[in-house]
Design a protein around this motif. Sequence first.
Motif, PDB file in Angstrom:
ATOM      1  N   LYS A  35      25.537  96.508 -19.047  1.00  0.00           N
ATOM      2  CA  LYS A  35      26.171  95.361 -17.917  1.00  0.00           C
ATOM      3  C   LYS A  35      27.353  94.696 -18.944  1.00  0.00           C
ATOM      4  CE  LYS A  35      25.579  91.741 -14.783  1.00  0.00           C
ATOM      5  NZ  LYS A  35      24.502  90.771 -14.038  1.00  0.00           N
ATOM      6  N   SER A  36      26.676  93.946 -19.711  1.00  0.00           N
ATOM      7  CA  SER A  36      27.684  93.103 -20.688  1.00  0.00           C
ATOM      8  C   SER A  36      28.883  93.840 -21.179  1.00  0.00           C
ATOM      9  CB  SER A  36      27.021  92.476 -21.873  1.00  0.00           C
ATOM     10  OG  SER A  36      26.363  93.577 -22.653  1.00  0.00           O
ATOM     11  N   ARG A  37      28.695  95.250 -21.664  1.00  0.00           N
ATOM     12  CA  ARG A  37      29.660  96.070 -22.294  1.00  0.00           C
ATOM     13  C   ARG A  37      30.605  96.338 -20.963  1.00  0.00           C
ATOM     14  NH1 ARG A  37      27.948 101.099 -26.055  1.00  0.00           N
ATOM     15  NH2 ARG A  37      29.961 101.429 -27.006  1.00  0.00           N
ATOM     16  N   LEU A  38      30.177  96.578 -19.933  1.00  0.00           N
ATOM     17  CA  LEU A  38      31.127  96.789 -18.955  1.00  0.00           C
ATOM     18  C   LEU A  38      31.887  95.743 -18.400  1.00  0.00           C
ATOM     19  CD1 LEU A  38      32.205  98.887 -16.896  1.00  0.00           C
ATOM     20  CD2 LEU A  38      30.138  98.411 -15.328  1.00  0.00           C
ATOM     21  N   GLU A  39      31.250  94.504 -18.416  1.00  0.00           N
ATOM     22  CA  GLU A  39      31.962  93.341 -17.992  1.00  0.00           C
ATOM     23  C   GLU A  39      33.319  93.092 -18.893  1.00  0.00           C
ATOM     24  OE1 GLU A  39      29.069  90.412 -17.229  1.00  0.00           O
ATOM     25  OE2 GLU A  39      28.807  91.152 -15.320  1.00  0.00           O
ATOM     26  N   ALA A  40      32.679  93.060 -20.269  1.00  0.00           N
ATOM     27  CA  ALA A  40      33.701  92.873 -21.409  1.00  0.00           C
ATOM     28  C   ALA A  40      34.931  93.762 -21.246  1.00  0.00           C
ATOM     29  CB  ALA A  40      33.214  92.827 -22.746  1.00  0.00           C
ATOM     30  N   ALA A  41      34.698  95.132 -20.933  1.00  0.00           N
ATOM     31  CA  ALA A  41      35.689  95.862 -20.772  1.00  0.00           C
ATOM     32  C   ALA A  41      36.726  95.729 -19.522  1.00  0.00           C
ATOM     33  CB  ALA A  41      35.285  97.383 -20.808  1.00  0.00           C
ATOM     34  N   ILE A  42      35.982  95.329 -18.428  1.00  0.00           N
ATOM     35  CA  ILE A  42      36.856  94.973 -17.361  1.00  0.00           C
ATOM     36  C   ILE A  42      37.732  93.519 -17.513  1.00  0.00           C
ATOM     37  CG2 ILE A  42      36.622  94.419 -14.898  1.00  0.00           C
ATOM     38  CD1 ILE A  42      34.173  95.966 -14.671  1.00  0.00           C
ATOM     39  N   LYS A  43      37.181  92.522 -18.243  1.00  0.00           N
ATOM     40  CA  LYS A  43      37.947  91.580 -18.423  1.00  0.00           C
ATOM     41  C   LYS A  43      39.130  91.768 -19.434  1.00  0.00           C
ATOM     42  CE  LYS A  43      34.125  88.063 -18.053  1.00  0.00           C
ATOM     43  NZ  LYS A  43      33.176  87.079 -18.697  1.00  0.00           N
ATOM     44  N   VAL A  44      38.947  92.652 -20.596  1.00  0.00           N
ATOM     45  CA  VAL A  44      39.810  92.949 -21.396  1.00  0.00           C
ATOM     46  C   VAL A  44      41.088  93.722 -20.614  1.00  0.00           C
ATOM     47  CG1 VAL A  44      40.739  94.264 -23.325  1.00  0.00           C
ATOM     48  CG2 VAL A  44      38.415  92.790 -23.360  1.00  0.00           C
ATOM     49  N   ASN A  45      40.687  94.270 -19.769  1.00  0.00           N
ATOM     50  CA  ASN A  45      41.590  95.240 -18.903  1.00  0.00           C
ATOM     51  C   ASN A  45      42.363  94.447 -18.009  1.00  0.00           C
ATOM     52  OD1 ASN A  45      42.938  97.584 -18.126  1.00  0.00           O
ATOM     53  ND2 ASN A  45      41.529  97.439 -16.269  1.00  0.00           N
ATOM     54  N   GLN A  46      41.867  93.509 -17.343  1.00  0.00           N
ATOM     55  CA  GLN A  46      42.462  92.424 -16.440  1.00  0.00           C
ATOM     56  C   GLN A  46      43.514  91.594 -17.285  1.00  0.00           C
ATOM     57  OE1 GLN A  46      39.600  90.409 -14.347  1.00  0.00           O
ATOM     58  NE2 GLN A  46      39.280  92.089 -12.952  1.00  0.00           N
ATOM     59  N   GLU A  47      43.191  91.382 -18.572  1.00  0.00           N
ATOM     60  CA  GLU A  47      44.100  90.333 -19.239  1.00  0.00           C
ATOM     61  C   GLU A  47      45.231  91.145 -19.603  1.00  0.00           C
ATOM     62  OE1 GLU A  47      41.811  88.956 -22.436  1.00  0.00           O
ATOM     63  OE2 GLU A  47      40.466  87.418 -21.259  1.00  0.00           O
ATOM     64  N   GLN A  48      45.015  92.562 -20.059  1.00  0.00           N
ATOM     65  CA  GLN A  48      46.172  93.204 -20.297  1.00  0.00           C
ATOM     66  C   GLN A  48      47.174  93.487 -19.280  1.00  0.00           C
ATOM     67  OE1 GLN A  48      44.664  96.917 -22.120  1.00  0.00           O
ATOM     68  NE2 GLN A  48      43.987  95.904 -24.048  1.00  0.00           N
ATOM     69  N   LEU A  49      46.587  93.471 -18.140  1.00  0.00           N
ATOM     70  CA  LEU A  49      47.540  93.690 -16.942  1.00  0.00           C
ATOM     71  C   LEU A  49      48.259  92.513 -16.523  1.00  0.00           C
ATOM     72  CD1 LEU A  49      45.171  96.118 -14.490  1.00  0.00           C
ATOM     73  CD2 LEU A  49      47.149  96.638 -15.963  1.00  0.00           C
ATOM     74  N   ARG A  50      47.613  91.288 -16.753  1.00  0.00           N
ATOM     75  CA  ARG A  50      48.312  90.082 -16.574  1.00  0.00           C
ATOM     76  C   ARG A  50      49.521  89.894 -17.353  1.00  0.00           C
ATOM     77  NH1 ARG A  50      43.194  88.175 -14.373  1.00  0.00           N
ATOM     78  NH2 ARG A  50      42.554  87.445 -16.412  1.00  0.00           N
ATOM     79  N   SER A  51      49.168  90.382 -18.698  1.00  0.00           N
ATOM     80  CA  SER A  51      50.111  89.841 -19.867  1.00  0.00           C
ATOM     81  C   SER A  51      51.284  90.465 -19.691  1.00  0.00           C
ATOM     82  CB  SER A  51      49.428  89.786 -21.119  1.00  0.00           C
ATOM     83  OG  SER A  51      48.809  91.366 -21.357  1.00  0.00           O
ATOM     84  N   LYS A  52      51.322  91.666 -19.210  1.00  0.00           N
ATOM     85  CA  LYS A  52      52.466  92.500 -19.105  1.00  0.00           C
ATOM     86  C   LYS A  52      53.500  92.137 -18.056  1.00  0.00           C
ATOM     87  CE  LYS A  52      50.312  96.818 -20.152  1.00  0.00           C
ATOM     88  NZ  LYS A  52      49.924  98.357 -19.672  1.00  0.00           N
ATOM     89  N   PRO A  53      55.126  92.148 -18.598  1.00  0.00           N
ATOM     90  CA  PRO A  53      56.137  91.645 -17.593  1.00  0.00           C
ATOM     91  C   PRO A  53      56.149  92.415 -16.433  1.00  0.00           C
ATOM     92  CG  PRO A  53      56.827  91.905 -19.991  1.00  0.00           C
ATOM     93  CD  PRO A  53      55.434  92.540 -19.668  1.00  0.00           C
ATOM     94  N   SER A  54      56.620  91.739 -15.572  1.00  0.00           N
ATOM     95  CA  SER A  54      56.870  92.496 -14.274  1.00  0.00           C
ATOM     96  C   SER A  54      57.818  93.423 -14.284  1.00  0.00           C
ATOM     97  CB  SER A  54      57.468  91.262 -13.240  1.00  0.00           C
ATOM     98  OG  SER A  54      58.700  90.907 -13.722  1.00  0.00           O
ATOM     99  N   SER A  55      58.672  93.495 -15.290  1.00  0.00           N
ATOM    100  CA  SER A  55      59.498  94.741 -15.365  1.00  0.00           C
ATOM    101  C   SER A  55      58.650  95.953 -15.785  1.00  0.00           C
ATOM    102  CB  SER A  55      60.697  94.653 -16.399  1.00  0.00           C
ATOM    103  OG  SER A  55      60.283  94.246 -17.735  1.00  0.00           O
ATOM    104  N   GLU A  56      57.876  95.763 -16.620  1.00  0.00           N
ATOM    105  CA  GLU A  56      57.041  96.655 -16.994  1.00  0.00           C
ATOM    106  C   GLU A  56      56.016  97.286 -16.169  1.00  0.00           C
ATOM    107  OE1 GLU A  56      55.188  95.817 -20.794  1.00  0.00           O
ATOM    108  OE2 GLU A  56      57.258  95.539 -21.775  1.00  0.00           O
TER     109      GLU A  56
END
Length: 2030
Positions: free
Chosen positions: A1988-2009
Amino acid sequence: MSVLERLLLAEEVLQLNDPVGAEAVFSWLNRLKNQLPLTEKAEIKKIQRRLLDQLSSILIGSPGPPVRVQLADCLALLFHLGDPLPCSLFVEKCNDIIRNKDDSPSALPSRLAAVACLGSLFEQLGRMLSGSSKETFTNLLRALKNAESQGRCEILGSLEKMLRGLGPLAAPVHRDIYKSARTCLTDRSMCVRCAAAKCLLELQKEALFLSSSELEHMSTACFRAFEGSLSSVSVSVSELLGSLLATALQPKSKTAQRGPGAPPTGGAVSLEEVMDLLLGGFIRGGVGFLRASGDKLKGTSSVSKEVRLGIAQTCVVLVWSLGSSWVEQNLSPFLTLVLELVSHSRSTLSPSDAVLSRGCVSLVLRAALGGVLGEKAQSSAVQHLCGTVGVHKRAIESSLSDAADPRASSDMFSSQHALICVLLELGALLLGLGSSAAPLLSDPTTALVDSVVAVLLHPSAAVRLASSWCLRCVAVAMPSQNAVLLDRCAERLTTLKSNPEAVSGFGFAVCALVSAAQHHNLGLPHSKGKMVLSLAESLLRSASQNSRISLQRTQVGWMLLASLTTLGPSVVEVLLSRLLLLCRCVFPASLREQDMELRRGDYFTWQVTLEGRSGALCVLRSLLVHCQELMSEDALSRLLTPLNCATAMLNKLGSLLRSYGSSIRPFTVTYRLRVYELLAELPPYTYQESFGLVMNQLVSDLCNQDQPCSELTLMPSLCSPDDLCLISPSLNDPYHAFTHQLQSSCVSGGSLENDPFSLTLKSDTPPAPLPSALALMEVTVRLFGNLFPHIISAQRVKILEQFVDSVNQLKGQKQQTVQTHVCAAFCSVLKVHSRSPLGPSELRPPALSLLWGALEGSSLLLRCAAAEGLARLVQSVNDSAFTVSAALLCFDRLKLSRDAASRCGVSLALGALYRYQGGISSAQHLSTCVGVLFTLSQDITCPEVQAWALHSLSLIMDFSGGLFRLHLEPCVSLVLRLLLSSPQTHPEVHLSLGRCLQALITCLGPDLQEDSSASLRDSISLGSLVLQSSSVSLLVQSRSISCLQQLHMFCPAHVDLRYLVPSLCGILLDSSQVVSLSHWSLLLRRSVISCLRQIVQRDALEVSELAVSLAKEQPSKEASPLEYMLRELGLEGALFSLLDRESDPGLIQDLDQTLGFMMVSSLSSGRVGQWLRLCRDVLSATTDLSGPQDSSEEEEEREDWSSLGGRSETVSSFSALRWSTRRIAVESVCTVIQTCAKNGTTDLLVPRLGDLVRMAFMASTDHSAPLRLSGLQTLLEIIRSFSSIEEPEFPGHFLLEQYQANVGAALRPAFAPDAPPDVTAKACQVCSAWICSGVVSDLRDLRRVHQLLVSSLSKIQTGQESNSQLYSEAAATMETLAVLKAWAQVYIVAVQRSKVSSDWSTDSSFTTSAANDVTASESEGAGLLELVQSDLPTLSRLWLAALQDHATLSLPPEQHMTGGSFFSPEMMHQARVHFCSSWAPILHASALWLHSTGSVTSEDTPVHLSRPATPTSLGHSGGGAKSLEDVSEERLHLILGVAVQFLCSPHSENQMENIMSCLEALQVLLDIPWNRISNDQSLSVELLSVLHRLMVTRESEEVQRSVVDLLKRIVCAAQEHVSEKRHSAEVDDGAAEKETLPVFGEGRDTGGLVPGQSLVFSALQICLCVLVRKLPKLSPTLSGTKTGTTGGVSEVWSLSQSDCALVSSALFVLSELPSLCSPEGSVSILPTVLYLLMGVLQELVHRPCAPTAPVSGPVSGPLGLVQSCLQSLRAVLLSPMSRQEKSRESWVQLLLSSLSSLLLLWECDDPELAVDQVTLLRALAQFLLSSSGSDICGVSPLCSLSLDKFTFAMDSKDPQVQFACFQLLRSLFQTPAPVSGHYIRALGPTLIRFLKRVERCRPQTSDELDSVLEAVRAMETLVQAAEPQHRSVLVSLVLPLLVSFLLDENALSSTPSASRSLHDSALKDLMRIGPQHPVVFRSVMSSCPELKSRLEAAIKVNQEQLRSKPSSEASPRGQSSAKTPSITLKTNFL
């Protein structure tokens, strides 16, 4: 090497004795001569004294002839290049040696050497030695008076050189030299006469009194020198006298002031005075008027033939010296004066004198008009000759109007011989001009034809024959005039049939014109043959009505029939019965009636009777010669009675002579001649009953001592050519036989009036038959040779004994006559039957006695024939004892005989024995022969014996084989010693020595290159140099060049071209001045050109450079035209110039080949531009014979050539060249284009494309038809080679596009109404090539050329009467088929382009830009098809008619043929040739038309043909109207039948185009929707059998690809047919009765496939042929061998892309074959199909170990073949036959067996091969996924092995194997439950274990990532395939595995991309699986917090990466961004 070592001779060499010393001295002198010009002058001066001392010692050391020549040259070079001051002292020393009174033999060589040295010194340093010249001249002239012949020759030669060197400074002694040399002109020694003539020739250059005050005395002296002279003397004296007369006409000091027509001034003489001198010599010779005045009273001439021939040669020299411009300006008076030579009454006192005089004048006219003048001047000469004929024409008309005036008749008789010469020369000129003379015929001022036709009424038969020959020349030169003139003369013959002269003259003309048709391929209409036969029948029937013209009508009637037979079997076959009937009617019906004839009749009756029977016999002989295939056994049997009567009449001729006296003798002689000629052509068995009578008559004729003797007519053909070369080369050269006959003193030259029937012979020169008596003896000898072996042995012995007795009983000239005849007859027997036994041993003594008597005779020709006969007798007996006895007899005769004649004959007999018996296998015998000949060859007292002994020795060298190796060194030593010691006065000895050198070189052969043969090679090379440098004879020079040529062939590295090439070119420059004067000069030029031809094959560039350097070194003051060409245009230009002047066919061919070799070598040396410029200059050197052109044509031509600079601006380096030379230049250009196209170097010619088109245009628009054909062929090659080359400056356009107008202008004249059919045919070929090339894009431009084809189509439809009456029907057929073929090719291209355009327009993937690129092509294709479409109805009928004609002509000969649309029964043989070259494109076009239309429309209109077409050719028959479907079906079967008939047995020659046309036509036919070929199984099987044979016999990839394509079409069509039958049966019977449905497909209930009747079997044959050809290991006989590529690598991986496509197609057909069979039939072929599929698969899976790069894009090659193989295997496994109840069990067993074989393929023992596991897994999966998969699971061994393979693949280290394995597992897991459950249970744990290993060993590469992802998908598939109650358990196993793939936050940034991609993919899979199985998901996560913890960590990292990308990308990933919140919300499941 120092200068001393290079130039000085070693002192010890001077001490050596002969012959070693002479060899070393000559070698040193030759080296010194070559090295002195290369040495500095200062160095020469340093050693000049020592060199002079050494040369002086050689001078007083009795040097031989070659040494003294080299010595003199070296001394002259030494003083010239060194210090010249000591030269005067050396001259004085030489004078002292000459004054020496020592007459010993040892002093003579030194004296001769001194004389030679004086000549060379004064020639080189003449002006420096002028002070001592007078004393030297006085000394030499004094020595000349007392010298022997050799000394006189040497002195005269030195005087010539001194005069050349001193020039005007020798003027004080000119008269003294003149007096002495003039005396020597009549010396007994021939070589002295030659030397005197050459000396006087040099003297006349400065001594002007020779050509002025002394001209008459010189002429008389020359006339006396001609008497009894040999050919070499005659040539030399002719050059002297001709040069004197030329100088007299144009004195050097007055040439510039006198115009061509001005009166003579100063010392010049007029042309009339010159010709008066020659006329005086011609009629009186060199004697006084008192002796000559009695000639007319006696009726004989005292002037020898040598004198008259010499005067003729003098006229030739005169013409060549004055040049062409002088001849053009003085042509009319020159012709008038030359004709006076033969017009004088004393020139023609006897018939033999008349023949000789006419021959001499013809020789002069041929040299002047045919050799000097160009084409334009020759046309002017034709006009002058026509004017002369016109004068005689008016004389004839006046004599006919005033027949009572005896003066007019006398004038006409005296001028007849001049008229004959004019007519013969006129014919020769017209033959030379060819069709270029056509404008002359239409010129009304010339009135050529009218003038010649008018002369046919001349009272003299000889003139009428000459006029007929002239008309024949007109017809040969211009074939269009043949039929016109024939009709005109036939009409005049019919009109004037009451006039004897008219009957004879016009009859001769008709005969000549009919015979002219055999010289050209256009022929005569067949109606002309029928007309001639009717005319002949009319004349023969009316012969008895008027006794005044009976003889003429009879003779002409039979002559017409004889000429009719020359038209060939095609014409004569229909008329044969009438011909044979006429021949039979002229003879009595039986022998009894013939006996009764002798009791009645009178002289006139027998005269006409004998003439008629002679003519009938001549017709029969002509039938045997020209129509041999028609004279069958039946035809010959009908002639037995006339033949018996004709032979029986031979015995009755004696009584006629006794009854009517000698006046009837000429008719009896002619009758015997005709009988013998006929019997000589017949097989002896046809007149076997008359053997005794004929043989008695032959023996009587041979033993008759009153018969004239002619050795020159009997002996040359019985002698060996090698022996004749030593007697006289012209005897062995029929091209110059006439000149030799003129030179002969014992034979009267032949003449046309001796045998009028000779007009029918095929000859380019006027026939010259011998007088009847001489011709009778010649044919008697030939007939005796044929008949003698067929009589009984006893009679043979008696005949030979009678011959011996007849010879022994006579003496003197009579004995020589009889001996010549009987010996010639017996030698003829031996020649014809030399390899068959001659008879019993009793025959040998008389035969030997006869031959030995001839061997010891005085006649040289008789001795040669006897020696040849003795050798053939030994060969015929074939007894070793007899052979040895004959050789021993020769030895004994040589020991006893003392006279030269017998020793010569016996010596030659020894060599002849070896010629026919080889080495005689006895070394002792060879040693004896060589020893005897060695002794004879050293007999210097008799040069004749010496020459023949050496000649015989050379024969032994040639034919004794390896046994002669022991005698090589002594023979080389002997030859070299004799070469260095033999005087030049005996050229026959040097000629034999040269023959020995050639034999020695041939004996050594390639061994000359070895170091062990160095000494022999050096000696032979030295001998060749001696032979070349020391001889003054042209024959010996020719032989020396042949020796050097052989040396160059065997050891080229040891022949120095720096000295050989200049010497060859120097000879060409010297001997080309008078090309038609001497036959020996011709032989020399032949040798030179032959040697050059060989050398240029290796070193063309070096040869050309050496030749040019030689020309530049020569002084340019008096350069000859050939030398100027050599300097300006190189060797190539000189050869072209020489080619234009030569008339010898052999030499022309050698020159052509030499130019061809040089041209080919220029391509590699980068000199192609120079060659093309040279050819352009040659073509530009033309003249216009047509007069003024039409202004519109000129303007059009200027427009056509505006882009190239204009034709008129061309300036050529050549003068006007003949059309034959220009044709060779055009052919050279064509060869250049073809060679470049073949080698792929066409880019070299692109810069010269304008010149190429221009040259083709000039040739195509010329007047000469052969040149036009060559020009059109060149234009065709240009189109083929350059049509695909684009214009770099204008993309989308082609280079040739700018020459559209030029091509059209070049083609336009060929389509004129009067154009010959062969020219039009070739132009049609060029038209089609131009239209099909795609160069022209504008429809308007295309229409211009298309209009030419339209005009030709109209022409063949209407059948223009003019051309149909001018040429034969075969020519019309050729033209018609050429037009139809051109249209067919255009239509094929139009359809193909239209098809490509439609394919492009319907292709969905076709881009807009690509569509824009092909818009032009699409419009062009549609436009071209539109152009053709308007004429397509007409063309289709013509095409079908032509195909039907072709099919008719291909029937067996026994089939009755009534002709066709384009041929008549008479011309079937000629038409077959034209159809064979044209039918294939017509076939293809007809198939395309049938495919496009399909049937006949109601608007069809009939087509007008030149001949009415047969009904079936237009789709109708006589049985009533047919439906449109039947007509279309007939046409389809016609096309199919023609194609299959050809493909059954294609010819061995190059027929690839025809094969492809047939295959393409078959493809088109199979694409026709309504065709029934596939419905007819027998037809399909036959077609497949033909295709199988074609596949086996042809290696062409294109053919094989087309065959397989046809196979696929046939199989697919058969599939559709079987499917339709099955479907219709199911529908008709209903679904409930399927179990009882009838069985469709091959095999039926039994499963048997009958070869020859089974379509499946035939298709299987072709597939097997393809597979075994490409993969030989598939053959069981080759399966255990290693074939293909080296190292055991499979052949399949070395196949090309096309080969792989071929194999793929074969596999596709294989996979479809079971569907064509019944269930039982499918079981029959399934083993073969599976064996081949598995065999190909085995080859594919065992690939080379080298890694294969991944393929992107379309898969092709071996990788594509893998896919095709798997697809074919899948098609077989999924075949409906595998599910049929009748075959299922058998299919399962066979498939299981194949699976077992497949599983064994994983094993490979070859380390160089790797197993392709991916392909094997796919194949295994195909088996498991098939309908037999469940059966495989039931076989535990196969099932376990299959599971092992998948397990092994999952554990493989190759990611690609793993990827394929998991991919296949997905398919297996999706199969029905029984199969999938088995594999899930067995392979599921292994799959999970693999996924568990991934966490420990994460993927590092993209391949590893793909395999892991595919394993995850396979696991998902397994979950979906599981039962619902078990699915949650499997999901609980999958989720931990996916979570294990996730990475923590720290490792995510540093991990490889593959591992990162696995993380992303696992996260997405978890997000997707979680919502699908939420309960299981929560359970797993709750039970394991780490997950569970491994999966949650992976989901959080994925969400952060998506929010950090510019809108153009983020915008491009809108879809994934939109899904992120939903996934996030759903994961909050706790």
